[in-house]
Enzyme design. Structure first.
Site, PDB file in Angstrom:
ATOM      1  N   ASN A  12       4.521 -10.604  -8.012  1.00 50.80           N
ATOM      2  CA  ASN A  12       5.437  -9.976  -7.065  1.00 50.80           C
ATOM      3  C   ASN A  12       4.976 -10.324  -5.657  1.00 50.80           C
ATOM      4  OD1 ASN A  12       7.129  -8.342  -5.570  1.00 50.80           O
ATOM      5  ND2 ASN A  12       6.095  -6.427  -6.120  1.00 50.80           N
ATOM      6  N   TRP A  13       5.701 -11.221  -4.994  1.00 53.13           N
ATOM      7  CA  TRP A  13       5.296 -11.691  -3.667  1.00 53.13           C
ATOM      8  C   TRP A  13       5.618 -10.692  -2.563  1.00 53.13           C
ATOM      9  CZ3 TRP A  13       7.403 -17.426  -3.745  1.00 53.13           C
ATOM     10  CH2 TRP A  13       6.746 -18.132  -4.765  1.00 53.13           C
ATOM     11  N   LYS A  14       6.411  -9.672  -2.882  1.00 58.51           N
ATOM     12  CA  LYS A  14       6.808  -8.677  -1.889  1.00 58.51           C
ATOM     13  C   LYS A  14       7.424  -9.388  -0.666  1.00 58.51           C
ATOM     14  CE  LYS A  14       3.379  -5.563  -3.774  1.00 58.51           C
ATOM     15  NZ  LYS A  14       2.441  -4.439  -3.542  1.00 58.51           N
ATOM     16  N   HIS A 104      10.075  -0.254  -8.270  1.00 55.36           N
ATOM     17  CA  HIS A 104       8.710  -0.445  -7.775  1.00 55.36           C
ATOM     18  C   HIS A 104       8.319   0.742  -6.892  1.00 55.36           C
ATOM     19  CE1 HIS A 104       5.295  -2.164  -5.586  1.00 55.36           C
ATOM     20  NE2 HIS A 104       5.186  -3.009  -6.587  1.00 55.36           N
ATOM     21  N   GLU A 106       6.984   0.981  -4.128  1.00 57.28           N
ATOM     22  CA  GLU A 106       7.333   0.845  -2.711  1.00 57.28           C
ATOM     23  C   GLU A 106       8.806   1.147  -2.474  1.00 57.28           C
ATOM     24  OE1 GLU A 106       3.837  -2.471  -2.210  1.00 57.28           O
ATOM     25  OE2 GLU A 106       5.924  -3.114  -2.188  1.00 57.28           O
ATOM     26  N   GLU A 174       2.283   1.125 -13.030  1.00 60.35           N
ATOM     27  CA  GLU A 174       1.544   0.922 -11.788  1.00 60.35           C
ATOM     28  C   GLU A 174       1.053   2.264 -11.263  1.00 60.35           C
ATOM     29  OE1 GLU A 174       4.010  -0.839  -8.766  1.00 60.35           O
ATOM     30  OE2 GLU A 174       5.586   0.645  -9.015  1.00 60.35           O
ATOM     31  N   GLY A 180      -3.425  -1.578  -4.115  1.00 59.20           N
ATOM     32  CA  GLY A 180      -3.943  -1.949  -2.808  1.00 59.20           C
ATOM     33  C   GLY A 180      -5.244  -1.276  -2.436  1.00 59.20           C
ATOM     34  N   SER A 220      -4.091  -3.333  -8.336  1.00 60.49           N
ATOM     35  CA  SER A 220      -5.358  -3.990  -7.985  1.00 60.49           C
ATOM     36  C   SER A 220      -5.862  -4.889  -9.113  1.00 60.49           C
ATOM     37  CB  SER A 220      -6.420  -2.947  -7.606  1.00 60.49           C
ATOM     38  OG  SER A 220      -6.050  -2.259  -6.431  1.00 60.49           O
ATOM     39  N   GLY A 241       0.329  -8.225  -7.365  1.00 58.91           N
ATOM     40  CA  GLY A 241       0.857  -8.241  -6.006  1.00 58.91           C
ATOM     41  C   GLY A 241       0.145  -9.263  -5.147  1.00 58.91           C
ATOM     42  N   GLY A 242      -0.791  -8.796  -4.307  1.00 54.46           N
ATOM     43  CA  GLY A 242      -1.478  -9.683  -3.368  1.00 54.46           C
ATOM     44  C   GLY A 242      -2.153 -10.876  -4.014  1.00 54.46           C
TER      45      GLY A 242
END
Length: 262
Positions: A12-14, A104, A106, A174, A180, A220, A241-242
């Protein structure tokens, strides 16, 4: 019983990478996996770029026959109409998107998407033959107040209202308290919740659906901890994610089977 579920690693590149950066990342990731002699049929890989990148990435995947799935990060509850800024499932399907992230954390937090909105979006995804990647999870406050699994179980029960025994879905657990933070849930914690989520699928959609549906962990995820999660019987992959924005790191996560002890 005994169905073998192909692991899924989803990136997921957000809201990161323009369309040129997106193309470069996919090319580099593809080459890194080829250089590592990665067996494409051993793990499914899907990338979820921003909307503005989808056409460029889709063209690259098709032209170079890169074996990655393509997904979107969200979709509208409507097919079309006067909904400025919205993207419908019909549009995504025309771009050969195979899946879409729904619910998600967010979106739930920053856009006030409640369980009813998530359920409506799941219905839209299924209507347009998109695989919904249904995200569920709890905050630290939820965990303290209701205990482990209560909130994600309730979220999934609502999200599956429009699904049938033959629907193809993916569920992503999640824990919001881990995203994060650099501090992932333990594999045992994740397994406990993922097992209960599979029980929900069994109750709502039947045994066959429960056996074939992939349940992912997201929170994470790193190359250093992915193998431990993947040893758990009810964890079938990861929503990253990141880490999915770094070619070497994401490649190592995808190649978790090469890690010692797996």
């Amino acid at each position: 019983m005994g169905v073998t579920r192909t692991p899924l690693i989803a990136g997921n590149w957000k809201m990161n990478l323009d369309h040129l950066q997106a193309v470069a990342l996919v090319q580099k990731l593809h080459w890194s996996l080829k250089d590592a002699a990665h067996e494409a049929d051993s793990v499914d890989v899907t990338v979820f770029p921003p909307f503005t990148d989808l056409r460029s990435v889709q063209t690259l995947l098709d032209a170079d026959k890169i074996p990655f799935g393509l997904g979107a990060q969200d979709l509208s509850t409507h097919d079309s109409g006067a909904y400025t800024g919205e993207i419908s499932g019909e549009f995504l399907a025309k771009l050969n998107c195979g899946s879409v992230i729904i619910g998600h954390s967010e979106r739930r937090e920053y856009h006030a998407e409640d369980d009813a909105v998530v359920a409506a979006k799941v219905a839209q995804a299924l209507k347009h033959a998109l695989v919904p990647v249904i995200c569920v999870g709890e905050t630290s406050e939820d965990l303290e107040k209701f205990g482990a699994s209560a909130v994600p179980v309730a979220q999934l029960e609502k999200a599956l209202e429009s699904a049938s025994a033959t629907s193809e879905i993916v569920v992503a657990y999640e824990p919001v308290w881990a995203i994060g933070s650099g501090q992932a849930a333990t594999p045992e914690q994740a397994q406990e919740v993922c097992q209960k989520l599979r029980d929900v699928i069994r109750e709502k959609l039947g045994e066959d659906a429960a056996e074939r549906t992939r349940v992912l962990y997201g929170g994470s995820v790193k190359s250093g901890n992915i193998a431990a999660f993947m040893r758990e019987p009810d964890i079938d992959g990861a929503l990253v994610g990141g880490g999915s924005l770094k070619v070497d790191e994401f490649s190592a996560i995808i190649r978790y089977q090469k890690h010692v002890g797996v």
